[in-house]
Scaffold this active site. Structure first.
Site, PDB file in Angstrom:
ATOM      1  CG  ASP A   1      25.691  55.513 -30.378  1.00  0.00           C
ATOM      2  OD1 ASP A   1      24.512  55.677 -30.602  1.00  0.00           O
ATOM      3  OD2 ASP A   1      26.472  55.650 -30.842  1.00  0.00           O
TER       4      ASP A   1
ATOM      5  CG  ASP B   1      38.981  45.470 -26.695  1.00  0.00           C
ATOM      6  OD1 ASP B   1      38.222  46.152 -25.875  1.00  0.00           O
ATOM      7  OD2 ASP B   1      39.571  45.660 -27.166  1.00  0.00           O
TER       8      ASP B   1
ATOM      9  CE1 TYR C   1      28.167  60.400 -29.302  1.00  0.00           C
ATOM     10  CE2 TYR C   1      26.432  61.204 -29.857  1.00  0.00           C
ATOM     11  CZ  TYR C   1      26.710  59.791 -29.593  1.00  0.00           C
ATOM     12  OH  TYR C   1      25.681  58.681 -30.505  1.00  0.00           O
TER      13      TYR C   1
ATOM     14  CG  ASP D   1      22.256  50.740 -32.199  1.00  0.00           C
ATOM     15  OD1 ASP D   1      21.615  51.478 -31.522  1.00  0.00           O
ATOM     16  OD2 ASP D   1      22.905  51.527 -33.143  1.00  0.00           O
TER      17      ASP D   1
ATOM     18  CE  LYS E   1      40.728  50.161 -25.863  1.00  0.00           C
ATOM     19  NZ  LYS E   1      40.913  48.747 -27.090  1.00  0.00           N
TER      20      LYS E   1
HETATM   21  C1  IPM Z   1      20.832  57.123 -29.940  1.00  0.00           C
HETATM   22  C2  IPM Z   1      21.255  57.973 -31.813  1.00  0.00           C
HETATM   23  C3  IPM Z   1      21.419  59.387 -31.836  1.00  0.00           C
HETATM   24  C4  IPM Z   1      22.636  59.448 -30.947  1.00  0.00           C
HETATM   25  C5  IPM Z   1      22.568  60.372 -32.846  1.00  0.00           C
HETATM   26  C6  IPM Z   1      20.828  60.245 -34.012  1.00  0.00           C
HETATM   27  C7  IPM Z   1      22.440  61.472 -32.146  1.00  0.00           C
HETATM   28  O1  IPM Z   1      21.803  56.446 -32.522  1.00  0.00           O
HETATM   29  O2  IPM Z   1      20.121  57.665 -29.600  1.00  0.00           O
HETATM   30  O3  IPM Z   1      21.452  56.287 -30.296  1.00  0.00           O
HETATM   31  O4  IPM Z   1      23.859  59.033 -31.075  1.00  0.00           O
HETATM   32  O5  IPM Z   1      23.429  59.031 -29.659  1.00  0.00           O
HETATM   33 MG    MG Z   2      22.379  55.385 -31.506  1.00  0.00          MG
END
Ligand code: IPM
Ligand code: MG
Length: 369
Positions: A244, A220, A142, A248, A188
């Site tokens: 990230d 993975d 990032y 999710d 990884k």
């Molecule tokens: C998160 C989001 C952010 C990230 C984006 C909005 C920059 O997806 O906080 O997980 O990738 O960190």
């Molecule tokens: Mg995110």
């Protein structure tokens, strides 16, 4: 009376609606626990671009630095997608994380029993799963340089220093000691040198935590294991990009991204925010799920203000409201009762009000020995 000063960054889309729930919950906690919270709002994200030309101004960063904690809604939306890359709301978020040194991102995925049916995974697979994703937040791909794109190629850089890996590894091991003493380091290393380095440093730090079991997984495989058998995890320790993605996935185990709170912590500052985004398609319609935001407030009360009883009160209230069958649209299932953002907020407030007397009495008694 203790008094705390908070900066609020509601942001865009559903951000202001869920921030309203956050404030109401904090006001109630303040009354019940005899603590004063005062708030100062600032523009952040698309709304700041509209007003100031940039997603995050230096004044806002300064204001955050002067606060005891920062509460954030969400930033971004399709109307700002036409901004140049370096001026997008998302870049403002990265700037906030970097400016405040928020290297540790904690994303707990807690399964409420009442929501077992809301997940796309089988209830038997997710029952009792309780995962804490510890995501490194100010390094890795990032932020690495060189980065850029031209007509013929696009490029980014992934690197980690010893210090960066050490401090996030300590965060993960410390947390594991308060949970189930198990850290899974996800990387990884079969392909990336930066991951081989990560693995070595994590193993070194582990020497100081003999009571914690450390194992490791390629990313993975970890993605697959998360949906196959999430119960095998306690703390997942991983780099920025992998965190990230994996957070999710772990959110969907809980039924909805609308359920996942988070804390972003550094040596000096702390930002609390729901993991979900701005959901522009339902913004302004009083439909958003405020529970991730309310959960983030609970994390703040616990981590920054040392009020674990208040945090527990909130988590329990959320659990009870869900047991009663009330659901915002994102977590609704047949036979549940669909409620709005403000109704959900009020239901949680009512449950907190019902509890707080008993809880406060208990806290007082424990103080008095
Ligand atoms: C998160 C989001 C952010 C990230 C984006 C909005 C920059 O997806 O906080 O997980 O990738 O960190
Ligand atoms: Mg995110």
């Amino acid at each position: 009376m203790k008094s705390y000063h908070l900066t609020l960054l509601p942001g865009d889309g559903i951000g202001p609606e869920i921030m309203d729930a956050a404030i109401k919950v904090l006001d109630l906690v303040g009354q019940q626990f005899n603590v004063q919270f005062d708030y100062e709002e600032a523009l952040f994200g698309g709304c700041s671009i509209d007003r100031n030309g940039v997603p995050l101004t230096d004044e806002t960063i300064e204001q955050c630095r002067k606060s005891d904690a920062v509460v954030m809604g969400a930033v971004g939306g399709p109307i700002w997608d036409t901004q140049p890359h370096e001026n997008k709301p998302e870049q403002g978020l990265l700037k906030l994380r970097a400016s405040l040194g928020l290297y540790a991102n904690l994303r707990p995925a807690t399964i409420y029993n009442a929501l077992l049916d809301a997940s796309s995974l089988k209830p038997t697979a997710i029952k009792n799963a309780d995962i804490m994703v510890v995501r490194e937040l100010t390094g890795g791909i990032y932020f690495g340089t060189p980065r850029g794109m031209d007509k013929g190629k696009g490029w980014n850089t992934l690197s980690y220093t010893k210090e960066e890996v050490e401090r996030i590894a300590r965060t993960a091991f410390d947390l594991a000691q308060k949970r189930n003493n198990h850290v899974t380091s996800v990387h990884k290393a079969n392909v990336l040198e930066s991951s081989q380095f990560w693995r070595e440093i994590v193993e070194e730090v582990h020497q100081d935590y003999s009571d914690v079991v450390l194992d490791e997984m390629y990313v993975d495989n970890a993605a697959m294991q998360l949906v196959r058998d999430p119960k095998q995890f306690d703390v997942i320790l991983t780099q920025n990009l992998f965190g990230d993605i994996l957070s999710d996935i772990s959110a969907m185990i809980t039924g909805s991204l609308g359920m996942l709170p988070s804390a972003s912590l550094g040596e000096e500052y702390a930002v609390y925010e729901p993991v979900h985004g701005t959901a522009p398609e339902i913004a302004g319609q009083n439909k958003a799920n405020p529970l991730a935001m309310i959960g983030s407030i609970a994390m703040m009360l616990d981590y920054t203000f040392g009020m674990p009883e208040a945090a527990t009160m909130i988590y329990d209230a959320i659990g009870e409201v869900l047991e009663m069958g009330s659901r915002t649209e994102d977590i609704a299932t047949p036979n549940t009762n669909v409620v709005s953002t403000t109704e959900m907020r009020d239901l949680v407030l009512e449950r907190c009000e019902g509890k707080s007397k008993t809880i406060i009495e208990m806290v007082r008694m424990s103080y008095e020995g």
